[in-house]
Design a protein around this motif. Sequence first.
Motif, short mmCIF file in Angstrom:
data_model
loop_
_atom_site.label_atom_id
_atom_site.label_comp_id
_atom_site.label_asym_id
_atom_site.label_seq_id
_atom_site.Cartn_x
_atom_site.Cartn_y
_atom_site.Cartn_z
N SER A 8 44.74 54.21 69.22
CA SER A 8 43.95 53.76 68.08
C SER A 8 42.92 52.72 68.52
N PRO A 9 41.73 52.71 67.90
CA PRO A 9 40.69 51.73 68.27
C PRO A 9 41.14 50.28 68.18
N ASP A 10 42.10 49.98 67.29
CA ASP A 10 42.57 48.60 67.19
C ASP A 10 43.62 48.27 68.25
N ARG A 12 46.73 49.15 68.60
CA ARG A 12 48.10 48.90 68.15
C ARG A 12 49.00 50.12 68.25
N PHE A 49 42.36 59.48 66.79
CA PHE A 49 42.27 58.53 65.69
C PHE A 49 40.85 58.47 65.17
N ASP A 52 38.32 53.75 62.28
CA ASP A 52 38.97 52.64 61.59
C ASP A 52 40.49 52.65 61.74
N SER A 53 41.02 53.57 62.55
CA SER A 53 42.46 53.70 62.81
C SER A 53 43.25 54.11 61.58
N ARG A 54 42.58 54.52 60.52
CA ARG A 54 43.26 54.85 59.28
C ARG A 54 43.59 56.33 59.14
N VAL A 56 44.41 60.18 61.41
CA VAL A 56 44.71 60.87 62.66
C VAL A 56 44.50 62.36 62.44
N TYR A 71 49.39 51.17 56.69
CA TYR A 71 49.98 50.05 57.43
C TYR A 71 50.45 48.99 56.45
#
Length: 335
Positions: A8-10, A12, A49, A52-54, A56, A71
Motif C-alpha cells: 500500500s502507498p502508506d 502499512r 492498491f 489512497d490505499s482505500r 485493492v 481501517y
Amino acid sequence: YIVSVDVSPDGRFAISGSADKTARLWDLKTGKEIRLLLNHGDQVTSVCFSPDSRKVITCGRGFVNIWEISYPEDWQGIPAYPILCRSERYIEIEQRQTQAKTLLKNALICLDGGDHHQSYNLLRCAQTVTDYARDIEIIELLARCGQRGVRNGLREGWCVRTIEGDLDLINAVSISPDGKFALSGSEDKTVRVWNIRNGRQVFCLEGHRSGVGYVSMSRSKNLALSACGEIVIIWDNLKGRELARLVGRELQYFAGIHFASLSPQGHLALIQSGDPISGTIYAYIWNISENAITRLRWLPKSTYIQPQRGAFSPDERYIISYNKVLSFWDLGAIS
C-alpha cells in the motif's frame, strides 16, 4: 504459491495473490495475515492498491475483483477488513470499453463535421455506460461541444474530483485562467498549487506567519498572490518560488490585512487594512514591480460592516470595491 504482491502507498499493508485462488491482506508492522480474500474463480495473477490505499484490485483469468478496505482506527485491536465492492469478468469490461470508445469516436466525427447536437447526444449516451459517467475524454468533448454550439443554460453540474489529504481548514481558492491549476490558502500557513486534471499537489509554498486568508492568480505572467493577517506574498506559481513580499507594517495605517487581491495582469495588488486607533478602514494599491504603495480615500467607519472587497477591471484601470456601499476607483487619476 504466491503469484503477485503489492504494498500500500502508506506502507502499512501488503496484498498477495496466490495460485490457490485466494488473496491475502497483510499487516507489515506485525507480519500477520489480516484477511483471507476469496471469491476468485482462478489463480490470482495480479494485485494492486489504489493511490489512497482505500481499494485493492485482484484479478486473474476471466475476473476482476475490487475490494474496499476499511481501517477502523478508533477500534483498538480490530484489524482492517475488506468489503467486496464489485466482481466482474474481463469480457464485460471489454464490451463496455468498446461501446464507450465507439460512441466517443462517432461523437468526435460529428463534432468535427459541425453536427454539435448529434455529438452531444452521443456523448450523453456514452456517459450512461457503466464507469464512464465521469470519463475525462467525454467531459473534454462535452466542453468542446459547449464552446462550438449554442448555449441555452447550465443543464447539469457534477463533482469531477475531490482532493483529500493532510489538509487544514482551507480559507481561499483561486483557479488559473487556463483552467490547469488551482491555488489554495490554508490555516496551516501554507499556499498550495494543484494540478486540476490529476488532482495532485504541484507545490507547497511556505512563508506566512499565520493562516492564509486570501489567494488570487493573475491572467498573465503566471503570478499568484497570497495574504495572511500581516504579510502579502507574490509567487511564481510555475516555479514555486517567492518573488516579492509586503509586510503590513510598511503600510501607513495597519491593523491587520483584511483583504488582498492581484490584478489581472499581475502589476498591482489591492490591499485593505485599517487604523488600529480610530478603526478607520483604508485601501492601498501596491505597485509590485516598483514596490510603491498608494493609499486610496478612506471609508467612514459608519459604512464599515465587513472587510471591504474589490475587483480590478481587465485593463487594470479601474477598481470596484464594496461593503455597505459600492465605490468606483479610476487608478489613472491617482498620482
